[in-house]
Design a protein around this motif. Structure first.
Motif, PDB file in Angstrom:
ATOM      1  N   TRP A  20       0.987  -0.866   0.114  1.00 41.00           N
ATOM      2  CA  TRP A  20       0.017  -0.046  -0.100  1.00 41.00           C
ATOM      3  C   TRP A  20       0.619   1.247   0.267  1.00 41.00           C
ATOM      4  O   TRP A  20       0.425   2.110  -0.630  1.00 41.00           O
ATOM      5  CB  TRP A  20      -0.838   0.565   0.915  1.00 41.00           C
ATOM      6  N   HIS A  21       1.576   1.260   0.949  1.00 39.66           N
ATOM      7  CA  HIS A  21       2.664   2.607   1.328  1.00 39.66           C
ATOM      8  C   HIS A  21       3.751   2.789  -0.922  1.00 39.66           C
ATOM      9  O   HIS A  21       3.822   3.721  -0.077  1.00 39.66           O
ATOM     10  CB  HIS A  21       3.368   2.433   2.281  1.00 39.66           C
ATOM     11  N   GLN A  22       4.103   1.440  -0.520  1.00 33.44           N
ATOM     12  CA  GLN A  22       5.250   1.614  -1.653  1.00 33.44           C
ATOM     13  C   GLN A  22       4.178   1.784  -3.239  1.00 33.44           C
ATOM     14  O   GLN A  22       4.591   2.644  -4.079  1.00 33.44           O
ATOM     15  CB  GLN A  22       5.834   0.446  -2.463  1.00 33.44           C
ATOM     16  N   LYS A  23       2.973   0.960  -3.739  1.00 37.93           N
ATOM     17  CA  LYS A  23       1.961   1.025  -4.172  1.00 37.93           C
ATOM     18  C   LYS A  23       1.203   2.272  -4.712  1.00 37.93           C
ATOM     19  O   LYS A  23       0.774   2.616  -5.448  1.00 37.93           O
ATOM     20  CB  LYS A  23       2.684  -0.436  -5.426  1.00 37.93           C
ATOM     21  N   GLY A  24       0.367   1.482  -3.399  1.00 35.15           N
ATOM     22  CA  GLY A  24      -0.941   2.123  -3.273  1.00 35.15           C
ATOM     23  C   GLY A  24      -1.053   3.249  -3.801  1.00 35.15           C
ATOM     24  O   GLY A  24      -2.126   4.294  -3.702  1.00 35.15           O
ATOM     25  N   LYS A  25      -0.430   4.175  -2.808  1.00 33.92           N
ATOM     26  CA  LYS A  25       0.032   5.657  -3.115  1.00 33.92           C
ATOM     27  C   LYS A  25      -0.509   7.021  -4.530  1.00 33.92           C
ATOM     28  O   LYS A  25       0.261   7.964  -4.326  1.00 33.92           O
ATOM     29  CB  LYS A  25       0.490   6.039  -1.378  1.00 33.92           C
TER      30      LYS A  25
END
Length: 400
Positions: free
Chosen positions: A395-400
């Motif tokens: 989430w923090h690497q790609k989702g944002k």
């Protein structure tokens, strides 16, 4: 007179409202009125009610002791569910109304009455609780709610009517607050308490001693449970009503169980209530403590998510509704292993858990200890954390 009404059973307390209602029913409907009193733990308030009722015009009088039924079949099931409404209300009045109304229906059927009546006001919850019970258990009976029918506007009108009709009541226009009492609690509302900033007068409390004036030495007690029901205090067995009565005495001398809350009534009005629930407060704390060692985590979390809904149903008056009964079945299933003992320290208004034990305990010291042991492999925690953290990394690497 309304066509078809020859006999009415009135839920009677002997206070100003129901005394006036009794006389008003006889004059309005020109029929027989039976005064029915339910003893759910009002104590000395019940003294002399038969004479008072007949002096007000009652054709017949019933007084029924419901204390054991009240605690066993209403209080204990709710406490097995840890039912608490909003900011800490343990549902003392909410639980008493269905047991009172149920027996009132039985009296009405026995007497072949045409109608039942109550003295609940048009702004409160009790009118709903009484009438939903009537409708569930005897839908053919006529329901009479005088506060929604007559022309009286308030207490001064009732007092004037009582004086005119020579109704034997002791009442004045000075009304500092109203009070409702049973084995579970005493509630106070109205009058000076309608200002939510006004401090309740010290002499208002009838049951508990002020925590500041409570005993200077703490007291330890042990409460024993079987399948979620309390059965013993310090090893001594009691019937349900006697158990709660004795626990009330213990809690009262330590100033336990006072709360002052603003709650949301079912009819949409915010209302301030001040409550004394000494035994119930201790019981709720003890029960939750025993559950912490006897209930599976996921079962407990699921049950806890349903407590607000269960409590809301009870508060709103749906005791005899199928959804409350279905929830009760689930709640009771969770209690199969909630047996054991809880040790509590009582002191100056506080109830503190200081020990708990059970033959069904899920607490294992060899697992809980911070010391090294063979039952738990510390390396397992690494994979556990990584798996739970995987989605967070994504989430923090790609989702944002």
């Amino acid at each position: 007179m309304e066509k078809g009404i020859d006999k009415i059973v009135l839920a009677y307390s002997g206070g100003l409202d129901t005394s006036v209602i009794l006389k008003w029913l006889k004059e309005t409907y020109n029929c027989k009125v039976i005064a029915y009193v339910a003893d759910v733990g009002q104590g000395e308030e019940l003294s002399g009610l038969e004479e008072k009722a007949k002096a007000s015009g009652a054709d017949k009088f019933y007084s029924v002791d419901l204390k054991e039924e009240f605690v066993k079949n209403y209080v204990f099931p709710a406490f097995r569910a840890n039912a608490v409404y909003e900011a800490g209300y343990l549902l003392g009045t909410s639980l008493a109304r269905p047991v009172i109304a149920r027996k009132q229906i039985e009296v009405a059927l026995e007497e072949n009455a045409d109608a039942v009546a109550h003295g609940a006001t048009a702004k409160g919850n009790d009118q709903v609780r009484f009438e939903l019970t009537y409708m569930a258990l005897a839908p053919h009976l006529k329901i009479i709610a005088p506060w929604r029918q007559w022309e009286f506007k308030g207490r001064s009108d009732l007092i004037a009517y009582a004086q005119e009709k020579k109704i034997p009541v002791e009442a004045t226009l000075e009304r500092p607050y109203s009070m409702d009492r049973n084995l579970l609690h005493i509630s106070y509302e109205g009058g000076i308490l309608e200002d939510p900033w006004e401090t309740p007068p010290a002499d208002m409390f009838k049951w508990t001693i002020s925590p500041e004036k409570a005993e200077d030495e703490p007291e330890e007690i042990i409460i024993g449970f079987e399948k979620g029901n309390p059965v013993t205090i310090n090893g001594e067995s009691f019937s349900p009503a006697d158990f709660l009565d004795y626990l009330n005495k213990i809690g009262s001398r330590h100033g336990i169980g006072r709360i002052d809350i603003v709650e949301n009534r079912f009819v949409g009005i915010k209302s301030r209530g001040v409550y004394e629930t000494p035994g119930g407060t201790i019981l709720n704390i003890a029960h939750r403590a025993l559950e912490t060692i006897t209930m599976d985590r996921e079962v407990m979390h699921l049950r806890d998510s349903l407590i607000p809904r269960y409590a809301e149903l009870v508060y709103y008056g749906f005791w005899f509704a199928p959804e409350r009964e279905a929830l009760q079945t689930f709640m009771d299933k969770t209690q199969e292993n909630v047996s054991g003992e809880v040790k509590l320290k009582l002191y100056k208004g506080q109830c503190m858990v200081v020990g708990r034990r059970s033959p069904y305990s899920l607490y294992f010291p060899e697992l809980a200890t911070f010391e090294a042991g063979e039952s738990y492999n510390a390396k397992d925690a690494e994979g556990f954390i990584k798996l739970h953290g995987l989605r967070l990394k994504i989430w923090h690497q790609k989702g944002k």
